[in-house]
Scaffold this motif. Structure first.
Motif, PDB file in Angstrom:
ATOM      1  N   HIS A  81       1.030  -0.652  -0.086  1.00  0.00           N
ATOM      2  CA  HIS A  81      -0.156  -0.172  -0.152  1.00  0.00           C
ATOM      3  C   HIS A  81       0.979   1.135   0.085  1.00  0.00           C
ATOM      4  CE1 HIS A  81      -4.007   1.836   0.515  1.00  0.00           C
ATOM      5  NE2 HIS A  81      -3.535   2.092   1.790  1.00  0.00           N
ATOM      6  N   LEU A  82       2.201   1.151   0.423  1.00  0.00           N
ATOM      7  CA  LEU A  82       2.885   2.692   0.932  1.00  0.00           C
ATOM      8  C   LEU A  82       3.552   2.964  -0.640  1.00  0.00           C
ATOM      9  CD1 LEU A  82       5.038   2.850   4.203  1.00  0.00           C
ATOM     10  CD2 LEU A  82       6.379   3.343   1.293  1.00  0.00           C
ATOM     11  N   ILE A  86       2.690   5.790  -3.381  1.00  0.00           N
ATOM     12  CA  ILE A  86       3.609   6.873  -4.197  1.00  0.00           C
ATOM     13  C   ILE A  86       3.412   6.947  -5.484  1.00  0.00           C
ATOM     14  CG2 ILE A  86       6.424   7.170  -4.599  1.00  0.00           C
ATOM     15  CD1 ILE A  86       6.687   5.361  -1.836  1.00  0.00           C
ATOM     16  N   LEU A  89       0.914   8.498  -5.482  1.00  0.00           N
ATOM     17  CA  LEU A  89       0.820  10.414  -5.561  1.00  0.00           C
ATOM     18  C   LEU A  89       1.574  10.834  -6.900  1.00  0.00           C
ATOM     19  CD1 LEU A  89       2.503   9.849  -2.254  1.00  0.00           C
ATOM     20  CD2 LEU A  89       0.390  11.244  -2.695  1.00  0.00           C
ATOM     21  N   ASP A  92      -0.405  11.321  -9.667  1.00  0.00           N
ATOM     22  CA  ASP A  92      -1.242  12.331  -9.594  1.00  0.00           C
ATOM     23  C   ASP A  92      -0.676  14.315  -9.542  1.00  0.00           C
ATOM     24  OD1 ASP A  92      -3.564  11.688  -8.198  1.00  0.00           O
ATOM     25  OD2 ASP A  92      -2.347  11.915  -5.887  1.00  0.00           O
TER      26      ASP A  92
ATOM     27  N   TRP B  23      -9.770  14.545  -1.034  1.00  0.00           N
ATOM     28  CA  TRP B  23      -8.392  13.896  -2.096  1.00  0.00           C
ATOM     29  C   TRP B  23      -7.664  14.540  -1.636  1.00  0.00           C
ATOM     30  CZ3 TRP B  23      -5.066  16.318  -5.184  1.00  0.00           C
ATOM     31  CH2 TRP B  23      -4.523  15.162  -6.565  1.00  0.00           C
ATOM     32  N   ARG B  27      -4.465  13.085   0.436  1.00  0.00           N
ATOM     33  CA  ARG B  27      -2.461  12.999  -0.545  1.00  0.00           C
ATOM     34  C   ARG B  27      -1.284  13.763   0.686  1.00  0.00           C
ATOM     35  NH1 ARG B  27      -6.533  11.446  -2.938  1.00  0.00           N
ATOM     36  NH2 ARG B  27      -5.474  10.874  -5.439  1.00  0.00           N
ATOM     37  N   VAL B  31       1.350  11.530   2.172  1.00  0.00           N
ATOM     38  CA  VAL B  31       2.807  12.173   1.974  1.00  0.00           C
ATOM     39  C   VAL B  31       3.049  11.998   3.767  1.00  0.00           C
ATOM     40  CG1 VAL B  31       4.590  13.835   2.267  1.00  0.00           C
ATOM     41  CG2 VAL B  31       3.065  13.350   0.186  1.00  0.00           C
ATOM     42  N   VAL B  34       4.366   8.172   4.682  1.00  0.00           N
ATOM     43  CA  VAL B  34       5.651   7.020   3.456  1.00  0.00           C
ATOM     44  C   VAL B  34       6.815   7.089   4.506  1.00  0.00           C
ATOM     45  CG1 VAL B  34       7.637   7.213   2.580  1.00  0.00           C
ATOM     46  CG2 VAL B  34       5.019   7.687   1.692  1.00  0.00           C
ATOM     47  N   MET B  37       5.767   5.390   8.100  1.00  0.00           N
ATOM     48  CA  MET B  37       5.209   4.072   8.160  1.00  0.00           C
ATOM     49  C   MET B  37       6.173   3.168   8.547  1.00  0.00           C
ATOM     50  SD  MET B  37       2.182   2.825   9.368  1.00  0.00           S
ATOM     51  CE  MET B  37       2.104   4.147  10.530  1.00  0.00           C
TER      52      MET B  37
END
Lengths: 130, 126
Positions: A81-82, A86, A89, A92, B23, B27, B31, B34, B37
């Motif tokens: 999932h991580l 990314i 992202l 995006d 949304w 995001r 960010v 990341v 975790m």
């Protein structure tokens, strides 16, 4: 107006599973799995806060064979999932949408998630942990 | 005659109801999660066999405590945003959708509160 017997447009099941579609739904599934899995984290933290005995019990459950299997799957779900997050992202920003890039980034995500999962377990097992 | 301007009457009535807020927060929390975790997963792995005393010492280190609280806050916020979309996508009955959304929000906030309190209890030694 009769609408019952009209042919329906082809839906998901007529397609051969492809990396892109499988990874797409897996992102959502892993997110839900991780949300449910967070219960274990909350329980483990509460056990730590409650004292040595409850913490030992929690560690024994998590460290059992079935516990380890679940934790391994959760670790992979987390890193999948991580890494795929990314990838999202990056999408995006409007980049990487052509077919070649989508497959390359998909494979990269799978490799990165597998490597990170193995790394965490190497660290965990080498420090004598569950 | 209405004193509300045209834009005021239109705002909030689109299908999304709230613009890009949801949304965007998804995001932003992503960010943040990341590094948090990655740190958490390797941290837990490193202390998984360390025993009670060492784990308490790790969690009560001020830097660790802050990172734990941030990670938990972001985690449950991100989970709430994600689960909301899943429920909105798959639960079509309006009443069931409303009930499951409220329940999900209560549960994620409850779990966040329990988890953060546990970390603070360990950190503050009570």
């Amino acid at each position: 107006m009769q609408t019952d017997n009209r042919p329906l447009s082809p839906h998901l099941q007529v397609y051969k599973p492809q990396l892109t579609m499988v990874m797409s739904i897996s992102h959502r599934i892993s997110g839900v799995v991780l949300s449910v899995g967070s219960l274990i984290l909350v329980w483990w933290l509460s056990a730590l806060a409650a004292g040595p005995e409850s913490f030992a019990t929690a560690n024994a459950v998590v460290g059992s064979f079935i516990g380890k299997v679940f934790m391994f799957l959760f670790t992979f779900a987390l890193f999948y999932h991580l890494c795929n997050g990314i990838r999202h992202l990056a999408w995006d920003t409007g980049r990487g949408f052509d077919l070649d890039s989508v497959y390359k980034s998909g494979k990269l995500v799978l490799i990165a998630a597998a490597v990170l999962t193995v790394l965490v377990w190497v660290v965990g097992l080498s420090t004598g942990g569950a | 005659m209405s004193y509300r301007s045209n834009i005021k009457q239109a705002q909030g009535l689109g299908s999304a109801k709230e613009g890009v807020g949801h949304w965007w927060l998804q995001r932003v929390t992503a960010v943040a999660l990341v590094p948090l975790m990655l740190w958490l997963a390797f941290g837990i792995a490193r202390y998984s066999g360390a025993g009670y005393e060492a784990t308490v010492a790790w969690v009560s280190n001020p830097t660790t405590t802050v990172l734990w609280v941030l990670a938990l806050g972001m985690l449950f916020w991100h989970a709430k945003l994600g689960l909301q979309v899943v429920i909105e996508d798959y639960v079509h009955d309006e009443k069931a959708k409303f009930a499951s959304l409220i329940a999900m929000k209560f549960i994620t906030v409850l779990l966040a509160a329990i988890a953060i309190l546990a970390v603070l209890r360990v950190a503050l030694g009570s």
